[in-house]
Design a protein around this motif. Structure first.
Motif, PDB file in Angstrom:
ATOM      1  N   VAL A   1       0.852  -1.181   0.000  1.00 23.99           N
ATOM      2  CA  VAL A   1       0.000   0.000   0.000  1.00 23.99           C
ATOM      3  C   VAL A   1       0.894   1.238   0.000  1.00 23.99           C
ATOM      4  O   VAL A   1       1.665   1.467   0.937  1.00 23.99           O
ATOM      5  CB  VAL A   1      -0.928   0.027   1.227  1.00 23.99           C
ATOM      6  N   LEU A   2       0.815   2.026  -1.068  1.00 21.92           N
ATOM      7  CA  LEU A   2       1.635   3.227  -1.201  1.00 21.92           C
ATOM      8  C   LEU A   2       0.808   4.442  -0.796  1.00 21.92           C
ATOM      9  O   LEU A   2      -0.314   4.636  -1.269  1.00 21.92           O
ATOM     10  CB  LEU A   2       2.122   3.372  -2.640  1.00 21.92           C
ATOM     11  N   LEU A   3       1.382   5.277   0.083  1.00 16.17           N
ATOM     12  CA  LEU A   3       0.693   6.452   0.609  1.00 16.17           C
ATOM     13  C   LEU A   3       1.127   7.688  -0.165  1.00 16.17           C
ATOM     14  O   LEU A   3       2.315   8.046  -0.167  1.00 16.17           O
ATOM     15  CB  LEU A   3       1.008   6.625   2.095  1.00 16.17           C
TER      16      LEU A   3
ATOM     17  N   ILE B   1      -2.837   2.551  -4.243  1.00 16.01           N
ATOM     18  CA  ILE B   1      -2.308   3.856  -3.850  1.00 16.01           C
ATOM     19  C   ILE B   1      -3.385   4.578  -3.055  1.00 16.01           C
ATOM     20  O   ILE B   1      -4.497   4.787  -3.545  1.00 16.01           O
ATOM     21  CB  ILE B   1      -1.889   4.687  -5.073  1.00 16.01           C
ATOM     22  N   ALA B   2      -3.064   4.940  -1.810  1.00 15.74           N
ATOM     23  CA  ALA B   2      -4.015   5.628  -0.933  1.00 15.74           C
ATOM     24  C   ALA B   2      -3.728   7.131  -0.973  1.00 15.74           C
ATOM     25  O   ALA B   2      -2.592   7.556  -0.744  1.00 15.74           O
ATOM     26  CB  ALA B   2      -3.898   5.109   0.495  1.00 15.74           C
ATOM     27  N   TRP B   3      -4.769   7.908  -1.260  1.00 14.50           N
ATOM     28  CA  TRP B   3      -4.633   9.361  -1.345  1.00 14.50           C
ATOM     29  C   TRP B   3      -5.370  10.035  -0.183  1.00 14.50           C
ATOM     30  O   TRP B   3      -6.501   9.663   0.129  1.00 14.50           O
ATOM     31  CB  TRP B   3      -5.236   9.880  -2.653  1.00 14.50           C
ATOM     32  N   PRO B   4      -4.766  11.029   0.462  1.00 14.39           N
ATOM     33  CA  PRO B   4      -5.489  11.823   1.448  1.00 14.39           C
ATOM     34  C   PRO B   4      -6.381  12.849   0.743  1.00 14.39           C
ATOM     35  O   PRO B   4      -6.399  12.924  -0.492  1.00 14.39           O
ATOM     36  CB  PRO B   4      -4.374  12.521   2.231  1.00 14.39           C
ATOM     37  N   ARG B   5      -7.106  13.644   1.517  1.00 15.16           N
ATOM     38  CA  ARG B   5      -7.895  14.708   0.924  1.00 15.16           C
ATOM     39  C   ARG B   5      -6.981  15.691   0.211  1.00 15.16           C
ATOM     40  O   ARG B   5      -5.854  15.938   0.642  1.00 15.16           O
ATOM     41  CB  ARG B   5      -8.687  15.467   2.003  1.00 15.16           C
ATOM     42  N   PRO B   6      -7.446  16.298  -0.889  1.00 21.76           N
ATOM     43  CA  PRO B   6      -6.626  17.298  -1.589  1.00 21.76           C
ATOM     44  C   PRO B   6      -6.182  18.416  -0.640  1.00 21.76           C
ATOM     45  O   PRO B   6      -6.980  18.916   0.159  1.00 21.76           O
ATOM     46  CB  PRO B   6      -7.570  17.827  -2.678  1.00 21.76           C
TER      47      PRO B   6
END
Length: 440
Positions: A387-389, A419-424
């Motif tokens: 899992v890539l952050l 790929i895990a993305w946080p909020r913009p």
């Protein structure tokens, strides 16, 4: 390519990055080897840097770098090295010489003499490159030993009597791991600059969190140091400044920890500079920062930045089946890109050295062919879920391309790489801190 032009290119290859940086009017930062600054091509604040000890340069904004002056000159001036005219223009800048005129004829004797000179130049370049490699390896080993010295005498963050490390991660990430990888020290020196005798100077000594860089054999090859100031929200890191060469020439006083910040006019004039509150010692090449869990796990989770990985681990409640890690930087996570995959940013534009507005070029999602194994952080072969952050507060297009390149670089048969993305506009640490504040 004619021999005269080939000799011209070989001459350019022999120019050290330090000499080329002077011809490119790049900024030298004090007495350090590393010289961060805005990228002449991509912009930013400290996105570009060259290192005179390692003879390397890197642009984080463009996701590109190398170990020769020609590439640095081409990047700074927006030149395409795949085109002959771009290559020769870059060589001309590096050498401060006109491109050769191939219209002139030469005799057989002149041709033979020139070919001998070309061969001598090539052999000299090979010898110089070997000498630089030996010097760099010696430098790296000294740095590794220093890193081992910094890390070896410290207590594990979770068990240390000093609570700064736990408090720092609580405030930044809403928690910390119950593991022994991360360590903390009360008085970790911050070295910056040299005294009149050339000896390194400790700008200050204070509390810091220290993490190891480890290779596939799990041995320490370097360390990552984060100095802590719990009075300085929201990052909780000290504000540091250094006197530059220009400031020393102007006979200004060295900034000491605890002094008031330099006046804005001195900062804008380059007499003082902001210093990073994070440093790496030793080597990060091919390594990663372990945070929690064991590398034998089949599920790995990590990305750029210790705080992001910690915040994600806290959110997951530190799963027993997972190894949590951080990469030293985005380049260490994704590796170098195939130069042919570079593309123009859809919206960002910058003036080149001649003032012409051009699109910012982004390193593509395709990994560079024939990479060395240590051109990127290692991932164990048994890992079946990686899992890539991603970082949501960095430039989106460049980050997305790098994350796609990381997925391609670490792909293996049967391995899932989400790929895990946080909020913009956020990273996972910022999201965790905000959530903890709302819950308080």
């Amino acid at each position: 390519m004619e021999d005269t032009v080939a000799l011209f290119v070989e001459d350019a290859r022999a120019v050290p990055i330090e000499d080329a940086a002077k011809r490119l009017a790049l900024k030298f930062s004090g007495n350090r080897h590393e010289h961060p600054q805005p990228c002449p091509h991509c912009g930013g604040t400290d996105t570009f840097a060259f290192n005179t000890a390692k003879n390397k340069w890197n642009c984080r904004a463009g996701g590109i770098g190398g170990n020769d002056a020609i590439g640095m000159a081409a990047h700074c001036n927006g030149l395409d090295l795949h085109a002959k005219q771009g290559l020769l223009e870059a060589c001309s800048i590096v050498l401060d010489r006109e491109i050769p005129d191939e219209g002139e004829r030469e005799s057989e004797e002149q041709r033979a003499a020139r070919r001998r000179r070309l061969e001598q130049r090539r052999l000299q370049n090979e010898a110089d490159a070997a000498a630089r490699a030996r010097h760099q390896e010696s430098y790296r080993e000294k740095e590794r030993n220093r890193a081992r010295g910094v890390y070896g005498g410290l207590a594990a963050l979770g068990m240390a009597s000093l609570g700064h490390g736990r408090a720092y991660l609580e405030r930044r990430c809403a928690g910390y791991p119950d593991a022994t990888w991360l360590r903390v020290g009360a008085d970790v020196p911050y070295w910056h600059g040299q005294d009149e005798r050339g000896n390194p100077v400790a700008l200050f000594s204070g509390p810091a969190m220290v993490a190891p860089f480890i290779g596939p054999d799990l041995l320490l090859i370097g360390c990552h140091i984060t100095w802590i100031d719990l009075e300085r929200a929201p990052k909780y890191r000290p504000l540091l400044y250094g006197l530059t060469k220009q400031g020393a020439a102007a006979r200004l006083a060295h900034w000491a920890f605890g002094d008031s910040p330099p006046i804005p006019e001195h900062l804008s004039a380059g007499l003082y500079e902001h210093l990073p509150s994070k440093k790496m010692r030793g080597s990060k090449k091919g390594g990663l920062i372990p945070i929690a869990g064991q590398s034998e796990a089949c599920r790995w989770v990590g990305g750029e930045g210790i705080e992001n990985a910690v915040a994600f681990g806290v959110w997951e409640n530190w799963r027993d089946d997972t190894f949590y890690f951080a990469a030293g930087d985005l380049g260490n996570l994704a590796g170098p890109a195939d130069p042919a995959s570079r593309f123009a940013h859809p919206t960002l534009k910058r003036p080149d050295a001649k003032g012409v507005i051009r699109p910012v070029m982004i390193a593509g999602s395709k990994p560079k062919p024939d990479q060395a194994t240590d051109d990127v952080m290692w991932v164990a072969g048994h890992v079946d879920e990686l899992v890539l952050l991603a970082d949501g507060d960095s430039e989106r297009v460049m980050t997305a391309s790098a994350m796609a390149r990381a997925r391609a670089r670490h792909a293996r048969r049967g391995r899932s790489i989400p790929i895990a993305w946080p909020r913009p506009g956020y990273d996972f640490a910022a999201m965790a801190a905000e959530a903890a504040k709302r819950a308080a």
